[in-house]
Write an enzyme that holds these catalytic residues in place. Structure first.
Site, PDB file in Angstrom:
ATOM      1  CB  ALA A 209      -0.880  -0.013   1.243  1.00  0.00           C
TER       2      ALA A 209
ATOM      3  CB  SER B 229      -1.900  -2.242  -2.909  1.00  0.00           C
ATOM      4  OG  SER B 229      -2.780  -2.093  -1.813  1.00  0.00           O
TER       5      SER B 229
ATOM      6  CE1 TYR C  32      -6.244  -6.556   2.095  1.00  0.00           C
ATOM      7  CE2 TYR C  32      -5.589  -4.354   1.418  1.00  0.00           C
ATOM      8  CZ  TYR C  32      -5.286  -5.555   2.027  1.00  0.00           C
ATOM      9  OH  TYR C  32      -4.043  -5.758   2.563  1.00  0.00           O
TER      10      TYR C  32
ATOM     11  CB  THR D  42      -5.591  -9.836   0.248  1.00  0.00           C
ATOM     12  OG1 THR D  42      -4.681  -9.403  -0.761  1.00  0.00           O
ATOM     13  CG2 THR D  42      -4.848 -10.009   1.561  1.00  0.00           C
TER      14      THR D  42
ATOM     15  NE  ARG E  84      -0.418  -4.753   9.901  1.00  0.00           N
ATOM     16  CZ  ARG E  84      -0.871  -4.550   8.677  1.00  0.00           C
ATOM     17  NH1 ARG E  84      -0.689  -3.379   8.086  1.00  0.00           N
ATOM     18  NH2 ARG E  84      -1.518  -5.512   8.048  1.00  0.00           N
TER      19      ARG E  84
ATOM     20  CE  LYS F 218      -0.021 -10.702  -0.968  1.00  0.00           C
ATOM     21  NZ  LYS F 218      -0.319 -10.129   0.331  1.00  0.00           N
TER      22      LYS F 218
ATOM     23  CB  SER G 117       1.174 -14.529   1.406  1.00  0.00           C
ATOM     24  OG  SER G 117       1.439 -13.256   1.982  1.00  0.00           O
TER      25      SER G 117
ATOM     26  CG  HIS H 210      -0.823  -9.154   4.925  1.00  0.00           C
ATOM     27  ND1 HIS H 210      -2.020  -9.275   4.261  1.00  0.00           N
ATOM     28  CD2 HIS H 210      -0.518  -7.841   4.874  1.00  0.00           C
ATOM     29  CE1 HIS H 210      -2.426  -8.075   3.847  1.00  0.00           C
ATOM     30  NE2 HIS H 210      -1.520  -7.187   4.200  1.00  0.00           N
TER      31      HIS H 210
HETATM   32  C1  FMN Z   1       4.034  -1.766   3.776  1.00  0.00           C
HETATM   33  C2  FMN Z   1       3.282  -2.972   3.328  1.00  0.00           C
HETATM   34  C3  FMN Z   1       2.025  -2.837   2.786  1.00  0.00           C
HETATM   35  C4  FMN Z   1       1.323  -3.949   2.342  1.00  0.00           C
HETATM   36  N1  FMN Z   1       0.122  -3.772   1.735  1.00  0.00           N
HETATM   37  C5  FMN Z   1      -0.544  -4.847   1.268  1.00  0.00           C
HETATM   38  C6  FMN Z   1      -1.763  -4.670   0.569  1.00  0.00           C
HETATM   39  O1  FMN Z   1      -2.234  -3.557   0.368  1.00  0.00           O
HETATM   40  N2  FMN Z   1      -2.391  -5.788   0.120  1.00  0.00           N
HETATM   41  C7  FMN Z   1      -1.886  -7.055   0.310  1.00  0.00           C
HETATM   42  O2  FMN Z   1      -2.493  -8.025  -0.106  1.00  0.00           O
HETATM   43  N3  FMN Z   1      -0.706  -7.228   0.948  1.00  0.00           N
HETATM   44  C8  FMN Z   1      -0.037  -6.168   1.413  1.00  0.00           C
HETATM   45  N4  FMN Z   1       1.175  -6.350   2.036  1.00  0.00           N
HETATM   46  C9  FMN Z   1       1.759  -7.704   2.116  1.00  0.00           C
HETATM   47  C10 FMN Z   1       2.639  -7.989   0.890  1.00  0.00           C
HETATM   48  O3  FMN Z   1       1.860  -8.168  -0.266  1.00  0.00           O
HETATM   49  C11 FMN Z   1       3.486  -9.252   1.054  1.00  0.00           C
HETATM   50  O4  FMN Z   1       2.657 -10.323   1.435  1.00  0.00           O
HETATM   51  C12 FMN Z   1       4.621  -9.120   2.062  1.00  0.00           C
HETATM   52  O5  FMN Z   1       5.134  -7.811   2.087  1.00  0.00           O
HETATM   53  C13 FMN Z   1       5.726 -10.100   1.701  1.00  0.00           C
HETATM   54  O6  FMN Z   1       6.744 -10.076   2.629  1.00  0.00           O
HETATM   55  P1  FMN Z   1       8.133  -9.254   2.456  1.00  0.00           P
HETATM   56  O7  FMN Z   1       7.786  -7.800   2.648  1.00  0.00           O
HETATM   57  O8  FMN Z   1       8.943  -9.816   3.566  1.00  0.00           O
HETATM   58  O9  FMN Z   1       8.679  -9.538   1.085  1.00  0.00           O
HETATM   59  C14 FMN Z   1       1.886  -5.241   2.481  1.00  0.00           C
HETATM   60  C15 FMN Z   1       3.162  -5.369   3.040  1.00  0.00           C
HETATM   61  C16 FMN Z   1       3.865  -4.273   3.450  1.00  0.00           C
HETATM   62  C17 FMN Z   1       5.249  -4.444   4.003  1.00  0.00           C
END
Ligand code: FMN
Length: 359
Positions: free
Chosen positions: A81, A108, A130, A156, A165, A232, A254, A256
């Protein structure tokens, strides 16, 4: 430019120096004690490589096919995001980097640039969804993504309720003036107001996203789009089986990035059982904690079709916009090329699980 950081850890520390604390914490952080956040990364180090030798690796390629389309690399961009918190151009810089690398970007729902602008830039963009309680708005988001040219929808499924968090609560995380949830503006959900003593994002999500989402909704989603639908956020093999039975075209292992359920299992540990459960009926992907080329090799060896990285893209973006992302991901790709070759594989498809071993 040759003075880019040497590796992804270097990109993270350079990004940390540049970003306001609230933004760095939002990007870097995880849920509660951040045990899963650390485990995602550490689990890769617990797997040793029992490499093969005397294989001709003089001609190598990282090319990867997904849904019949060819990409230059198996390292893809996970949806994250609010890219305008890292760089003025936000998701436009990210999509240009994806194009330059010949990879794929998942955009996203919580983009800070309207999806039409981002998707128009490049053919390999998937839209991450979402599900809002307002199904009309949700349906409109899917229709807009499809009309704009997105190649798939990524639903997701691990975020019906927002993970706690603590960094964001402590910082009262909010979007600064001038940055909004650009996709939801017509629905009136573009703003994320500051909330006293809480994360503004958690308040936004918990009031607007639909916690009633269930397996029946996969059929609904498939009925409102002709695009492939991927799920996901899966770690349990029974859910992987259910995903395929409900028509999912792909499964993304995943948690997340450790931001939702703390102490959830490391994704690389979940991957083999999910691959076995899916039985080749759909491609399986994995994300979470991938920071070295050898991590990618291990995920491919367990049967992932490709991997996604989340935070590494954000660090590159913060350090140098699209050029920063390209440099960051190229450093990982270079490591992957070397690791594959030293494992006796000239292509990602040649890696097999027998090269993985306990220490
Ligand atoms: C800052 C941030 C924002 C994220 N926003 C979303 C999102 O909007 N939608 C989503 O499905 N996953 C989101 N994620 C999860 C990522 O898609 C992903 O699963 C995750 O970052 C993978 O791990 P890594 O950062 O260690 O590579 C977000 C992760 C981070 C770090």
């Amino acid at each position: 430019m040759s003075d880019w950081p040497l590796n992804l850890a270097g990109f993270e520390s350079a990004a940390r120096d540049r970003l306001p604390q609230m933004v760095y914490d939002y990007y870097a952080g995880g849920a509660l004690d951040e045990i899963t956040l650390r485990a995602n990364r550490d689990a890769y180090d617990e797997i040793a490589l029992r490499y093969r030798v005397l294989v001709d690796v003089s001609r190598r390629s990282l090319a990867t096919g997904i849904f019949g389309r060819s990409l230059e690399t198996p390292i893809l961009f996970a949806p994250t995001a609010f890219h305008r918190l890292a760089c003025e151009e936000g998701e436009m810089a990210t999509v240009r980097a994806a194009k330059e690398l010949g990879t794929l970007m998942v955009l996203s729902s919580l983009s800070t640039v309207p999806m039409e602008q981002v998707i128009a830039e490049y053919e390999h963009v998937w839209f991450q969804l979402y599900v809002y309680r307002d199904r009309g708005l949700t349906r409109e988001l899917v229709a807009r993504a499809e009309a704009a040219g997105a190649a798939a929808i990524v639903l997701t499924v691990d975020a019906q309720i927002w993970g706690r968090r603590e960094r964001d609560v402590r910082n009262q995380f909010h979007l600064p003036q001038g940055i909004s949830v650009a996709n939801a503006l017509p629905g009136g959900y573009g703003d994320m107001p500051e909330r006293e003593g809480d994360s503004g994002l958690a308040a936004y999500v918990n009031s607007l996203f639909d916690p009633a989402l269930s397996w029946e909704d996969i059929a609904w989603l498939k009925s409102v789009t002709s695009l492939p639908v991927l799920l996901k956020g899966i770690v349990h093999p029974d859910d992987a089986r259910l995903a395929v039975e409900h028509g999912a075209d792909g499964v993304m292992v995943s948690n997340h990035g450790g931001r939702q359920l703390d102490t959830a299992c490391a994704t690389i540990r979940a991957l083999p059982d999910v691959v076995a459960a899916v039985e080749g009926r759909a491609p399986v992907f994995v994300d979470g904690g991938i920071r070295r080329g050898t991590d990618v090799v291990k995920a491919l060896a367990y049967g992932a079709s490709a991997v996604f990285v989340g935070r590494p893209v954000l660090w590159g973006l913060a350090v140098g916009g699209d050029a920063g992302i390209v440099a960051a991901i190229r450093s990982l790709q270079h490591e992957l090329d070397v690791a594959l070759a030293l494992c006796g594989a000239a292509t990602p498809a040649q890696v097999t699980a027998d090269i993985l071993a306990p220490w």
